[in-house]
Design a protein around this motif. Structure first.
Motif, mmCIF file in Angstrom:
data_model
loop_
_atom_site.group_PDB
_atom_site.id
_atom_site.type_symbol
_atom_site.label_atom_id
_atom_site.label_comp_id
_atom_site.label_asym_id
_atom_site.label_seq_id
_atom_site.Cartn_x
_atom_site.Cartn_y
_atom_site.Cartn_z
ATOM 1 N N ARG A 30 0.855 -1.189 0.000
ATOM 2 C CA ARG A 30 0.000 0.000 0.000
ATOM 3 C C ARG A 30 0.885 1.230 0.000
ATOM 4 N NH1 ARG A 30 -4.939 -1.020 3.933
ATOM 5 N NH2 ARG A 30 -4.319 1.062 4.486
ATOM 6 N N TYR A 31 0.504 2.219 -0.792
ATOM 7 C CA TYR A 31 1.335 3.401 -0.973
ATOM 8 C C TYR A 31 0.532 4.684 -0.828
ATOM 9 C CZ TYR A 31 4.480 -0.014 -3.047
ATOM 10 O OH TYR A 31 5.286 -1.111 -3.252
ATOM 11 N N ALA A 32 1.236 5.715 -0.354
ATOM 12 C CA ALA A 32 0.739 7.092 -0.416
ATOM 13 C C ALA A 32 1.548 7.767 -1.511
ATOM 14 C CB ALA A 32 0.958 7.805 0.908
ATOM 15 N N VAL A 33 0.885 8.492 -2.389
ATOM 16 C CA VAL A 33 1.605 9.256 -3.409
ATOM 17 C C VAL A 33 1.949 10.611 -2.789
ATOM 18 C CG1 VAL A 33 -0.483 10.183 -4.517
ATOM 19 C CG2 VAL A 33 1.628 9.984 -5.814
ATOM 20 N N LEU A 34 3.181 11.056 -2.993
ATOM 21 C CA LEU A 34 3.640 12.327 -2.458
ATOM 22 C C LEU A 34 3.334 13.423 -3.476
ATOM 23 C CD1 LEU A 34 7.044 11.106 -1.009
ATOM 24 C CD2 LEU A 34 4.837 11.325 0.165
ATOM 25 N N VAL A 35 2.645 14.468 -3.015
ATOM 26 C CA VAL A 35 2.162 15.529 -3.895
ATOM 27 C C VAL A 35 2.854 16.839 -3.531
ATOM 28 C CG1 VAL A 35 0.127 16.809 -4.653
ATOM 29 C CG2 VAL A 35 -0.076 14.376 -4.083
ATOM 30 N N GLY A 36 3.543 17.428 -4.506
ATOM 31 C CA GLY A 36 4.227 18.694 -4.296
ATOM 32 C C GLY A 36 5.581 18.517 -3.633
ATOM 33 N N GLY A 37 6.304 19.614 -3.524
ATOM 34 C CA GLY A 37 7.594 19.607 -2.852
ATOM 35 C C GLY A 37 8.670 18.834 -3.599
ATOM 36 N N PRO A 38 9.793 18.606 -2.930
ATOM 37 C CA PRO A 38 10.945 17.999 -3.590
ATOM 38 C C PRO A 38 10.759 16.526 -3.950
ATOM 39 C CG PRO A 38 11.387 18.268 -1.257
ATOM 40 C CD PRO A 38 10.083 18.965 -1.542
ATOM 41 N N LEU A 39 9.811 15.849 -3.338
ATOM 42 C CA LEU A 39 9.608 14.417 -3.602
ATOM 43 C C LEU A 39 8.338 14.148 -4.402
ATOM 44 C CD1 LEU A 39 10.687 13.100 -0.083
ATOM 45 C CD2 LEU A 39 12.076 13.368 -2.151
ATOM 46 N N ASP A 40 7.818 15.188 -5.053
ATOM 47 C CA ASP A 40 6.592 15.083 -5.837
ATOM 48 C C ASP A 40 6.648 13.902 -6.802
ATOM 49 O OD1 ASP A 40 4.020 16.104 -6.754
ATOM 50 O OD2 ASP A 40 5.073 16.698 -8.581
ATOM 51 N N GLY A 41 5.625 13.065 -6.768
ATOM 52 C CA GLY A 41 5.534 11.937 -7.680
ATOM 53 C C GLY A 41 6.056 10.630 -7.130
ATOM 54 N N LEU A 42 6.812 10.686 -6.028
ATOM 55 C CA LEU A 42 7.281 9.446 -5.416
ATOM 56 C C LEU A 42 6.133 8.763 -4.684
ATOM 57 C CD1 LEU A 42 10.730 10.253 -3.770
ATOM 58 C CD2 LEU A 42 10.282 8.780 -5.715
ATOM 59 N N LEU A 43 6.282 7.472 -4.486
ATOM 60 C CA LEU A 43 5.340 6.700 -3.684
ATOM 61 C C LEU A 43 6.003 6.376 -2.354
ATOM 62 C CD1 LEU A 43 4.150 4.190 -6.418
ATOM 63 C CD2 LEU A 43 3.015 6.287 -5.673
ATOM 64 N N LEU A 44 5.235 6.450 -1.275
ATOM 65 C CA LEU A 44 5.722 6.093 0.050
ATOM 66 C C LEU A 44 5.025 4.815 0.472
ATOM 67 C CD1 LEU A 44 7.349 6.811 2.607
ATOM 68 C CD2 LEU A 44 5.322 8.075 3.389
ATOM 69 N N ASP A 45 5.798 3.795 0.792
ATOM 70 C CA ASP A 45 5.231 2.518 1.217
ATOM 71 C C ASP A 45 4.648 2.679 2.619
ATOM 72 O OD1 ASP A 45 4.621 -0.105 1.911
ATOM 73 O OD2 ASP A 45 6.513 -0.915 1.160
ATOM 74 N N ILE A 46 3.330 2.541 2.726
ATOM 75 C CA ILE A 46 2.652 2.659 4.026
ATOM 76 C C ILE A 46 2.024 1.324 4.430
ATOM 77 C CG2 ILE A 46 2.289 5.157 3.896
ATOM 78 C CD1 ILE A 46 -0.650 4.511 3.066
ATOM 79 N N THR A 47 2.497 0.251 3.851
ATOM 80 C CA THR A 47 2.001 -1.082 4.197
ATOM 81 C C THR A 47 2.203 -1.300 5.695
ATOM 82 O OG1 THR A 47 2.643 -1.869 2.002
ATOM 83 C CG2 THR A 47 2.234 -3.544 3.692
#
Length: 100
Positions: A30-47
Motif C-alpha cells: 500500500r502506498y501514499a503518493v507524495l504531492v508537491g515539494g521535492p519528492l513530488d511523484g514518489l510513492l511512500l510505502d505505508i504497508t
C-alpha cells in the motif's frame, strides 16, 4: 532539481535507488503518493501503517529540499479519504514544508 531529476522520481518508491531492479510499486503493498515539494511523484510505502500513523504524515529525508540532508514534511489532507483494504496507491500525502 531539473527535468531529468523529476522524471527519475516519478512512479518510484521513496527509499529505493533508481538502479534498484524494482524501483516501482510492488503488488500487495500500500502506498501514499507524495504531492508537491521535492519528492513530488514518489510513492511512500505505508504497508502496515496504523490509521493514526497515516494521520501523522511523514518526515522524509532528502537531498532535494531547501536543506540538503534535511527533511521534507508531508501530511494527508484533513478531509481526504483514508486507505481502504487493497493493494496500490490508497492515499495522498501533500507537501507542507522542509526542516533541517
Amino acid at each position: 532539481m531539473n527535468d531529468d531529476d523529476e522524471q527519475l522520481l516519478r512512479g518510484r518508491v521513496y527509499g529505493r535507488d533508481r538502479d534498484h531492479p524494482h524501483p516501482g510499486p510492488l503488488p500487495h503493498q500500500r502506498y501514499a503518493v507524495l504531492v508537491g515539494g521535492p519528492l513530488d511523484g514518489l510513492l511512500l510505502d505505508i504497508t502496515g501503517w496504523r490509521p493514526e500513523e497515516i494521520d501523522d504524515g511523514a518526515a522524509l529525508m532528502t537531498e532535494l529540499g531547501r536543506w540538503p540532508g534535511g527533511w521534507a514534511l508531508y501530511d494527508p489532507l484533513p478531509d481526504a479519504p483514508r486507505p481502504a483494504a487493497g493493494p496500490g496507491v490508497v492515499c495522498r500525502f501533500h507537501y507542507v514544508g522542509d526542516t533541517p
